[in-house]
Design a protein around this motif. Sequence first.
Motif, mmCIF file in Angstrom:
data_model
loop_
_atom_site.group_PDB
_atom_site.id
_atom_site.type_symbol
_atom_site.label_atom_id
_atom_site.label_comp_id
_atom_site.label_asym_id
_atom_site.label_seq_id
_atom_site.Cartn_x
_atom_site.Cartn_y
_atom_site.Cartn_z
ATOM 1 N N GLN A 244 -1.425 -21.631 -65.577
ATOM 2 C CA GLN A 244 -1.397 -22.396 -64.336
ATOM 3 C C GLN A 244 -2.188 -21.714 -63.220
ATOM 4 O O GLN A 244 -2.574 -22.357 -62.252
ATOM 5 C CB GLN A 244 0.056 -22.606 -63.899
ATOM 6 C CG GLN A 244 0.266 -23.750 -62.929
ATOM 7 C CD GLN A 244 1.721 -24.077 -62.727
ATOM 8 O OE1 GLN A 244 2.587 -23.229 -62.851
ATOM 9 N NE2 GLN A 244 2.015 -25.332 -62.412
ATOM 10 N N ASN A 249 -6.437 -25.982 -62.795
ATOM 11 C CA ASN A 249 -5.111 -25.837 -63.392
ATOM 12 C C ASN A 249 -5.000 -26.789 -64.592
ATOM 13 O O ASN A 249 -5.118 -28.003 -64.426
ATOM 14 C CB ASN A 249 -4.054 -26.163 -62.336
ATOM 15 C CG ASN A 249 -2.660 -26.331 -62.911
ATOM 16 O OD1 ASN A 249 -2.352 -25.821 -63.983
ATOM 17 N ND2 ASN A 249 -1.827 -27.062 -62.196
ATOM 18 N N ARG A 302 -5.205 -27.857 -54.711
ATOM 19 C CA ARG A 302 -4.025 -27.303 -55.388
ATOM 20 C C ARG A 302 -2.887 -27.243 -54.380
ATOM 21 O O ARG A 302 -3.008 -26.603 -53.328
ATOM 22 C CB ARG A 302 -4.324 -25.898 -55.925
ATOM 23 C CG ARG A 302 -5.469 -25.868 -56.935
ATOM 24 C CD ARG A 302 -6.027 -24.463 -57.137
ATOM 25 N NE ARG A 302 -5.075 -23.573 -57.805
ATOM 26 C CZ ARG A 302 -4.972 -23.449 -59.133
ATOM 27 N NH1 ARG A 302 -5.741 -24.189 -59.925
ATOM 28 N NH2 ARG A 302 -4.121 -22.600 -59.671
ATOM 29 N N ILE A 329 1.054 -27.036 -58.450
ATOM 30 C CA ILE A 329 1.135 -25.679 -59.007
ATOM 31 C C ILE A 329 2.548 -25.103 -58.915
ATOM 32 O O ILE A 329 2.746 -23.895 -58.901
ATOM 33 C CB ILE A 329 0.111 -24.732 -58.335
ATOM 34 C CG1 ILE A 329 0.206 -24.777 -56.819
ATOM 35 C CG2 ILE A 329 -1.296 -25.075 -58.798
ATOM 36 C CD1 ILE A 329 -0.695 -23.770 -56.119
ATOM 37 N N TYR A 400 -1.404 -18.321 -56.991
ATOM 38 C CA TYR A 400 -1.847 -19.567 -57.622
ATOM 39 C C TYR A 400 -2.917 -20.283 -56.808
ATOM 40 O O TYR A 400 -3.249 -21.428 -57.085
ATOM 41 C CB TYR A 400 -0.639 -20.480 -57.863
ATOM 42 C CG TYR A 400 0.230 -19.972 -58.994
ATOM 43 C CD1 TYR A 400 -0.025 -20.315 -60.313
ATOM 44 C CD2 TYR A 400 1.286 -19.106 -58.747
ATOM 45 C CE1 TYR A 400 0.749 -19.834 -61.352
ATOM 46 C CE2 TYR A 400 2.072 -18.602 -59.781
ATOM 47 C CZ TYR A 400 1.797 -18.974 -61.080
ATOM 48 O OH TYR A 400 2.562 -18.479 -62.114
#
Length: 468
Positions: A244, A249, A302, A329, A400
């Motif tokens: 991830q 992703n 994201r 995410i 992330y």
Amino acid sequence: MRSEIQQYNLDWMLWRTFGVAAKTLNCSEKEIRHAVARVPYFKDLFEYIISTGEAGKKFIQCIDEYLTSIITAHEQGKKRCATTFCFNPAIFHAMDIVPVTLEMSTALATMLWSRGTDEFMDYCNQMGFTETSCSSQRGALGAYLAGLAEPLDFIVCDSPGVCDTNANAFAFAAEFLGIPFYQLDYPPALVSGRSVAYHRDDFLGLIAFLEKQVGRKLDIEQLRSVIEEIMIQDKCLSDIEDLQMLCPNPLPVAFNVFIYGGRFLFTGLPVYTEFLKILHGVAKENADRGLSGLSGRKENARALFCYIDHYASHMRLFKWLDSRGVSHIGNVLSRFFHHDAPYAKERLEETYYLDTSNIESMIQGLAELNARSPMIRTIRGPYDHPHMWRDDVLSLAKLYRADCIVYVGTPGCRNTWGMVKLLAADLEKAGYPTHIIHGDAFDRRVESWERTSEKLEEFFYVRGILKK
């Protein structure tokens, strides 16, 4: 409550709906297509879940299995225990107890039916429970209070202080229904030796309570088997969470709710291990091909959700993100802080370790796992203290590579609403555009999806996260 609503059992309605859906999945693609076309107003939900392929089909089968276990519990000689998503069900599975997770039942009904669980929520208020409490418990709880669900044998929760409305909902239900109740305390500090010892001893008290309810001692080998399965699941989760972090992703948007929904119901059971392997396989294949998990779209942004997701209106949040190329995410619910999780590598003192060497180590591990359940770990007190909400959100956003952060909750989330604007200000200072949704994740009456999505649209485009 309308007389029409009183004609139906909540558990049976959910069970028959997912049961028929699960059976349909054994048909050919053409047959599935024709069957879905005849589904009522919630067909868009099933089409969306099925569109995720094998993972979506497995999710439907898992939910069917969960609901079947509730319906058939007494036939199987098992007890039903009402509990919360904040409580990890591993100890129940080790003792052949069927967990009835109120928030999951509320979410399922909310996703399925246009009416949601409105009348069940209101019935709780009619019976004397506060209307300012969290809708996630009240949605299903009203059915149990009205006798419109399968009878419960006892109740276990673990969220006093973390979420007072959560704890009060279960305490109220136990008193109203006249059934046994155990409230496990949350640890005021994760890394304090004194706190860890207190939580372990409290967990031992819980086990004694459960043994009394089922009339037998905890089976050590069955407990070991459950914990060994969790260790496999945690490794698979770590691999998924590693994937991830990639850009794009490779996880489809819906995978996040699949991950934590399965965790809340099936921790330590082989069915969840099988499910995670399917999710991992899809994500790995997308990663190998350099593809996003979005439905044929490139990743435009994201988004990290700093609390929960929006479930009302047939999961339209997930479809909204997918249609605009926004990767999901994860959120607080999808992070479990096992010791090899990628987001825990530099925070090992905050994680849990599982060890099957002896009964003491197994119980210690389960107590630590439970102390790191969603909300219990992150929202125990002041948002800006160490090991708390702000630390978690900022570390996840950085790791992330979030382009923005979104808050969704319910008006009953007093602990989060009391500090979410302060959190948002800190996140903005750190460079993360942050949007607060003022609707209710489970109750469409608070703010319509049309209004919620209109504000989301404005946020993403005005802040330059997406471009026209």
